[in-house]
Design an enzyme around this catalytic site. Structure first.
Site, PDB file in Angstrom:
ATOM      1  N   HIS A 424     -61.316  28.110  20.019  1.00 51.27           N
ATOM      2  CA  HIS A 424     -62.355  27.468  19.214  1.00 51.27           C
ATOM      3  C   HIS A 424     -62.938  26.237  19.899  1.00 51.27           C
ATOM      4  CE1 HIS A 424     -64.696  27.042  15.696  1.00 51.27           C
ATOM      5  NE2 HIS A 424     -63.836  27.590  14.856  1.00 51.27           N
ATOM      6  N   ASP A 428     -67.610  28.857  18.723  1.00 49.68           N
ATOM      7  CA  ASP A 428     -67.376  28.830  17.284  1.00 49.68           C
ATOM      8  C   ASP A 428     -67.204  30.237  16.726  1.00 49.68           C
ATOM      9  OD1 ASP A 428     -67.557  26.036  17.197  1.00 49.68           O
ATOM     10  OD2 ASP A 428     -69.753  26.126  17.072  1.00 49.68           O
TER      11      ASP A 428
END
Length: 452
Positions: A424, A428
């Site tokens: 992450h 995203d």
């Protein structure tokens, strides 16, 4: 002329190798092609063949030693030749060439001085030993309590110490201070270890009462050290989970088309060498094409320690392989430029080399993305762990029958679930989900993707 044998470098990424077993002892005759020793990297195992004939004059390392690549491991030559200049340890091993066994008179002349060792329990009272033999014994841990002197006037000479070493009569550094002789060694090659000293029987007066003298029941547990490859995997996986912000998304697709394609290859592809193409090969092909879209470049990348992204212009596709030694991830370089057939051939060759323990270590690096397939085990979904410094890994699951509504009617269809773990920090959830969506779409329309 004496010739040193070095520890080979199996790939540019390998810094050292571990000697797993010796096949030749000091004094043995060596022919070209004979196996001298076996060794392993953290991923593969190899045998070192003799390139020269002669006699094994010296071995500078023991089984289990981690030896830096290009370091002298042993020496082959003619009996009596000096090999001191080849000794990487600078120790006393070079002081006892194999020819000493055939030249006691010459040695006696060079060892005129005698050292007398006081009784210590590990050696005989007043043991006479030449300075050269004493230095050799101290450097190698030879068990002088078992020495048989053959020098003049009952003196221990280097030849006698070498015989102890050849028979494995040594004392480990940890046990040396407490060793008092008379203990059988259970370590490598018969070495006396600290554990052997702990097991030595106590005097009779210290024995437990008869009621407690019965041998304890065998333990229902046992301890084994982790293998080298297991240590590497453990370190890598722990670092991956500790240092990354990993998240997994799951998505399924209708695998009707890839099953039909696989059946066609199996039934009709033998003449074209395509009958061995598997569903996993088709998945690898689809992944290599999907990753090449500019919007998915964050998954075809490495996240470096200095918070920089290393993007790949091609897909270096890692393929997780289960082997007896542990998990390996060889790389199909530039998979996006290869045909389905070429990917299939490359994947099988890499898998076979990994399972045979002969994979080139340079093929186990520089991956940009990895695929791990557990579908054959019936796994329906799992959380694959990213192989650092990559930013993503795809888990492939088994095929299950599901129900969907089509024109008001319930319809069964074969579905395969894909599990994408991504870092992450690098991307995203939305772009990760778009990659999964595009990949599933490509797999459901595999013929169109092949046509491109």
């Amino acid at each position: 002329m004496a010739i040193a044998v070095i520890m080979p470098r199996q790939g540019q990424s390998v810094e050292s190798c571990i000697i797993t077993s010796w096949k030749k002892n000091v004094g043995d005759t060596v022919n070209v092609g004979d196996i001298l020793f076996s060794y392993e990297t953290d991923k593969a195992a190899f045998d070192e063949e003799a390139k020269d004939a002669g006699t094994m004059l010296a071995r500078f390392f023991e089984e289990g030693d981690d030896v830096a690549c290009l370091t002298n491991v042993c020496v082959i030559g003619n009996p009596g030749e000096s090999f001191a200049e080849f000794d990487p340890n600078g120790g006393a091993a070079a002081a006892a060439p194999a020819a000493e066994a055939a030249a006691p008179a010459a040695e006696a002349a060079s060892d005129e001085e005698t050292v007398v060792i006081e009784a210590t329990g590990s050696v005989a009272d007043g043991l006479k030993i030449s300075p050269r033999a004493k230095a050799m014994a101290e450097a190698t841990g030879a068990d002088l309590s078992k020495v048989v002197p053959t020098g003049p006037d009952g003196r221990v000479i280097a030849r006698d110490v070498q015989r102890l070493l050849d028979e494995g009569l040594r004392v480990s550094p940890a046990a040396k201070g407490a060793y008092a002789g008379g203990v059988a060694g259970s370590g490598m090659g018969g070495m006396v270890t600290l554990n052997d000293l702990n097991k030595k029987e106590e005097p009779a007066q210290a024995a437990a009462p008869a009621a407690q003298a019965a041998a304890p029941a065998e333990s229902d547990t046992y301890i084994e050290p982790m293998t080298n490859i297991r240590k590497v995997i453990a370190k890598s996986m722990q670092a991956s989970l500790n240092n990354m912000a990993q998240l997994t998304h799951n998505m399924s697709f209708d695998c009707t088309e890839i099953q039909k394609l696989r059946k066609m290859f199996k039934d009709k592809g033998a003449d074209r060498g395509m009958d061995k193409i598997t569903l996993n090969d088709i998945l690898l092909f689809a992944v290599s094409r999907t990753l090449m879209k500019p919007e998915h470049r964050a998954l075809n990348a490495n996240l470096l320690e200095n918070n920089q992204m290393k993007y790949y212009r091609h897909v270096n596709l890692g393929v997780a392989i289960d082997t007896e030694r542990g998990l390996m991830v060889p790389t199909i370089f530039k998979a996006d430029t290869m045909s389905l057939k070429e990917i299939s051939i490359a994947a099988k060759e890499l898998a076979n080399d990994c399972k045979a323990g002969k994979i080139n270590p340079d093929l186990l690096r520089d991956g940009s993305f990895t695929v791990s397939n557990l579908g054959s085990f019936g796994v329906e979904t799992f959380t694959p762990v990213i192989n650092p410094p990559q930013t993503g890994i795809l888990g492939v699951n088994t095929i299950v029958n599901r129900v969907r509504e089509v024109n008001g009617q319930l319809q069964m269809y074969p579905a395969m679930s894909l599990s994408l773990t991504y870092d992450h920090r690098a991307l995203d959830g939305a772009p990760a989900s778009r990659f999964l969506r595009d990949l599933c779409k490509n797999l459901e329309n595999i013929n169109l993707l092949l046509a491109e």
